[in-house]
Design an enzyme around this catalytic site. Structure first.
Site, PDB file in Angstrom:
ATOM      1  N   ASP A 290      -9.373  57.513 -22.793  1.00 35.50           N
ATOM      2  CA  ASP A 290     -10.133  58.366 -23.683  1.00 35.50           C
ATOM      3  C   ASP A 290      -9.293  58.525 -24.957  1.00 35.50           C
ATOM      4  OD1 ASP A 290     -12.144  61.355 -23.126  1.00 35.50           O
ATOM      5  OD2 ASP A 290     -11.851  60.090 -24.889  1.00 35.50           O
TER       6      ASP A 290
HETATM    7  C1  GLC Z   1     -13.729  61.886 -27.097  1.00 39.12           C
HETATM    8  C2  GLC Z   1     -14.441  62.027 -25.783  1.00 39.12           C
HETATM    9  C3  GLC Z   1     -15.046  60.759 -25.284  1.00 39.12           C
HETATM   10  C4  GLC Z   1     -15.474  59.894 -26.441  1.00 39.12           C
HETATM   11  C5  GLC Z   1     -14.230  59.487 -27.215  1.00 39.12           C
HETATM   12  C6  GLC Z   1     -14.560  58.639 -28.440  1.00 39.12           C
HETATM   13  O1  GLC Z   1     -12.645  62.725 -27.210  1.00 39.12           O
HETATM   14  O2  GLC Z   1     -13.747  62.653 -24.716  1.00 39.12           O
HETATM   15  O3  GLC Z   1     -16.145  61.126 -24.439  1.00 39.12           O
HETATM   16  O4  GLC Z   1     -16.151  58.742 -25.969  1.00 39.12           O
HETATM   17  O5  GLC Z   1     -13.459  60.605 -27.611  1.00 39.12           O
HETATM   18  O6  GLC Z   1     -15.255  59.419 -29.373  1.00 39.12           O
END
Ligand code: GLC
Length: 734
Positions: A290
């Site tokens: 993430d």
């Molecule tokens: C965020 C989220 C995730 C998302 C990623 C990219 O912090 O936790 O769900 O896909 O970053 O935006």
């Protein structure tokens, strides 16, 4: 004759030229070869630096996620393997891609984005979609989102989010399909099929991403980014099944999570990322971290520094590093210091290259720049999105059949969300625009005629200012009926959006009570991204319709339900508590040691039951259920059997009815939920018609359970199968 010779000579020359050209191609550039051959050939040609850059993802284009501040990026490195691409057209993306294609090996970049509930044509937030129980329709909505995304330069979505959640304080509950494991599994499969279609090389499909692996939905006290205490038993019986379903459905990627799960950070967890995902399920796709979840291992104090965080992440199963630049900074030094072998890096690079070949990016790296009028909001897509919204609405109350509203009546449409557009988009709205949204009032004008409506906002969403009440009350007094539209600012749910109080803001409750005091019938419309505690408003309305955050067709969908053009068919996919003090409260709880009236124990100050249970939802018509029939009451392992129930529409209008099939074990050496949803099906039933719903029960899959190491087992003994308030007993014999 002469012509023939010239023709055959030219064919020969062309053939030789094309052969010569092919002769120059490396195997990885030859589309006639298998993907594995092309991956291995390309990998063998890459330097360590090229490999490390290939498994790195940063951002290109605008940043539309304020919670994810980008590490200062010194320009775009053309060797970088992937980008989060936040622009709504492909221009910048194509520029980045051109630079990538000019690098030594010309590896195309991969562009991902959070296409959670639409790209530009935004549909209902997933928590609302789950209340539709219409996975077929949802799959089509995801296909629309995929089409718009891919035509705009995005070939990978970071969706579906399938983190089972039982805590409405957690803002990200809006992103999942509610509190039930099986429901999240079914909607996950629908999303994967909708996003990926038959092949992700299709220019209207994108790669899906199962997230956030795993257990993020159990965030302590509904706070975001915090610890999650999950036993292995609960991991297997509650959180894992949607991911297993998604992997079986062919999801191409998985995203690791932020949470630390029972002591082990999920972005460096060999048990989940390697043992379960790879060894047990044979998942051969890409695992992306993430955003900054690698660097955050330092914040979670499980890594001393970014270098150790990088080592822990890649050696425990993360293939691609999103957002924090840890891999480019640290992996090469780790290899040079002999602390990390290139075999591990090669394995990660393979996953990225494989995905790019499957997407067809080597053959078609550029996105055709098509005007947005041809990419977005096609008429037939808007109709489908409206239908999904209509089917996601849940009628929570309808005293004296106040709804549907009779046309020709004078209706006051009041409240902070009555003519609101932006908040109906919900969070993770992608490229959704407020101007695209049909507000409730706008939709009602179309459906009922402006001459029959009076609009007055009355108050803001939370500002304690009642100066607008008088105008609203005046409008109500001049009308036959009041429609009051209340709810949440869309930014109150979603990431980093936890709330300790899940009631409506005081000013909104005050407005509703003031409207109620006029003595006019009151219809309450709710637009929110989480279950709300409605105990203090339930008595203030004669009818209550939950519309969630329904997307750009929300106002049209709401007006169709209010007028009776559409009969509401939504049922809750999540429990609505009486009070946040009851949280966590959910239907598939275990039996208490002392049976507090069917709900775990008793409170001294409030009933232990929720305000609205999982699966609850009213209709404008009535349905009568027959007794359940079964093809056998003696069940043998490995021998599926059928159960069925007939539903009659005894009411005045056509309607859609979902039958939820539950099972319950009489006893089990591992305590099981009081009941477990194992199948559901939604069908349209004309008034006066009877339709039979049938379910083929697989004894191990549907009556069995799972232990703390993932072994599925089926105890002999008595099981109850129930649906629509009816039940039968079957006996599993050895
Ligand atoms: C965020 C989220 C995730 C998302 C990623 C990219 O912090 O936790 O769900 O896909 O970053 O935006």
């Amino acid at each position: 004759m002469k012509k023939t010779i010239i023709l055959s000579l030219s064919i020969l020359i062309c053939g030789m030229q094309s052969y010569a050209k092919q002769k120059e191609l490396y195997p990885y550039q030859d589309a006639r070869r298998t993907i594995d051959e092309r991956v291995e050939d390309l990998l063998s040609r890459m330097t360590l630096h090229e490999k490390v850059m290939q498994i790195t993802q940063l951002r290109a284009g605008n940043n539309d996620q304020p919670q994810n501040q980008l590490e200062a990026m010194k320009g775009i490195d053309p060797l970088m393997g992937s980008f989060i691409y936040s622009n709504s057209d492909c221009k910048v993306r194509n520029q980045v891609q051109e630079a990538a294609l000019k690098t030594r090996l010309g590896i195309p970049a991969l562009f991902g984005y959070d296409v959670i509930h639409g790209f530009r044509s935004i549909y209902s937030v997933p928590l609302g979609v789950g209340c539709s129980w219409n996975t077929e329709l949802y799959q089509k909505a995801c296909a629309i989102a995929a089409k718009e995304a891919r035509m705009s330069g995005v070939e990978w979505t970071f969706a579906p989010m399938i983190d089972v959640s039982r805590d409405p304080r957690w803002g990200r509950i809006m992103e999942c399909y509610g509190e039930d494991t099986y429901a999240n599994s079914r909607f996950c499969v629908a999303a994967v099929k909708g996003f990926q279609g038959d092949t992700i090389s299709n220019p209207h499909n994108v790669a899906a991403c199962l997230k956030h692996f795993i257990g993020y939905g159990a965030s302590e006290a509904g706070r975001d980014y915090v610890y999650t205490e999950i036993s292995d038993q609960t991991l297997w019986d509650t959180y894992i099944p949607p991911y297993e379903a998604g992997v079986k459905a062919g999801a191409k990627t998985v995203m690791s999570a932020f949470n630390c799960m029972s002591g082990i950070a999920t972005s460096a967890n060999p048990y989940t990322l390697k043992e379960i995902l790879r060894n047990q399920w044979g998942f051969n796709g890409l695992v992306v971290s993430d955003w900054a979840s690698v660097k955050q291992l330092v914040d979670q104090r499980v890594a001393l520094d970014r270098k150790e965080a990088s080592f822990l992440a890649i050696t425990n199963g993360v293939d691609m590093n999103m957002g924090d630049n840890c891999f480019p900074e640290n992996l090469e030094p780790l290899v040079q210091e002999g602390k990390l072998d290139t075999y591990t890096i090669d394995n990660a690079v393979r996953k990225v290259l494989k995905l790019k070949f499957e997407l067809g990016l080597f053959e078609n790296p550029m996105t055709k720049d098509i005007p947005e009028s041809k990419r977005f909001k096609h008429k037939e897509d808007l109709e489908l999105i409206r239908q999904l919204a209509e089917e996601s609405f849940v009628l929570l109350k309808n005293e004296n059949q106040l709804l549907p509203l009779q046309k020709g009546k004078k209706v006051a449409v009041v409240g902070p969300l009555a003519d609101d557009q932006d908040d109906l988009l919900g969070q993770w709205k992608g490229h959704g625009l407020a101007e695209d949204v049909v507000s409730v009032f706008q939709g009602m004008k179309k459906e009922f005629g402006a001459e029959h409506l009076i609009h007055a906002k009355g108050c803001d969403i939370e500002k304690a200012d009642t100066s607008g009440f008088a105008e609203a009350i005046e409008a109500v007094k001049k009308s036959d009926i009041a429609v009051v539209v209340l709810g949440e600012n869309r930014k109150w749910a979603g990431e980093s959006a936890s709330r300790s109080d899940i009631q409506l803001p005081v000013v909104q409750v005050q407005l509703l009570k003031a409207v109620k005091r006029t003595g006019k019938p009151v219809v309450l419309i709710l637009s929110n991204g989480r279950p709300l505690a409605l105990t203090n408003v339930e008595s203030q309305a004669d009818a209550i319709l939950e519309i969630w955050q329904p997307g750009i067709e929300g106002g049209n969908a709401c007006a169709h339900v209010l007028s009776g053009a559409v009969c509401p068919s939504g049922k809750l996919d999540v429990t609505f508590p009486r009070s946040v003090g009851q949280v966590p409260i959910y239907y598939n709880r275990r039996w208490p040691a002392r049976n507090g009236g069917g709900w775990n124990g008793r409170y001294q100050d409030i009933p232990s039951t929720p305000l609205y249970e999982f699966g609850y939802g009213l209709s404008y018509t009535q349905f009568a259920a027959s007794d359940i029939k079964t093809s056998t009451t003696t069940v043998k392992r490995g021998q599926p059997f059928k159960v069925e129930i007939s539903i009659t529409n005894t009411g005045k209008c056509n309607g859609k009815e979902t039958v939820h099939w539950y099972i319950a074990a009489r006893s089990s050496h591992i305590a099981r939920p009081m009941k477990e949803l194992k199948f559901f099906e939604k069908k349209e039933i004309q008034k006066g018609e009877t339709i039979t719903y049938q379910w083929t029960v697989d004894p191990l899959r549907d009556l069995g359970f799972v232990d703390k190491v993932g072994h599925k087992f089926l105890h002999p003994g008595e099981y109850t199968i129930s649906a629509c308030g009816k039940s039968i007993q079957v006996n599993v014999v050895d």
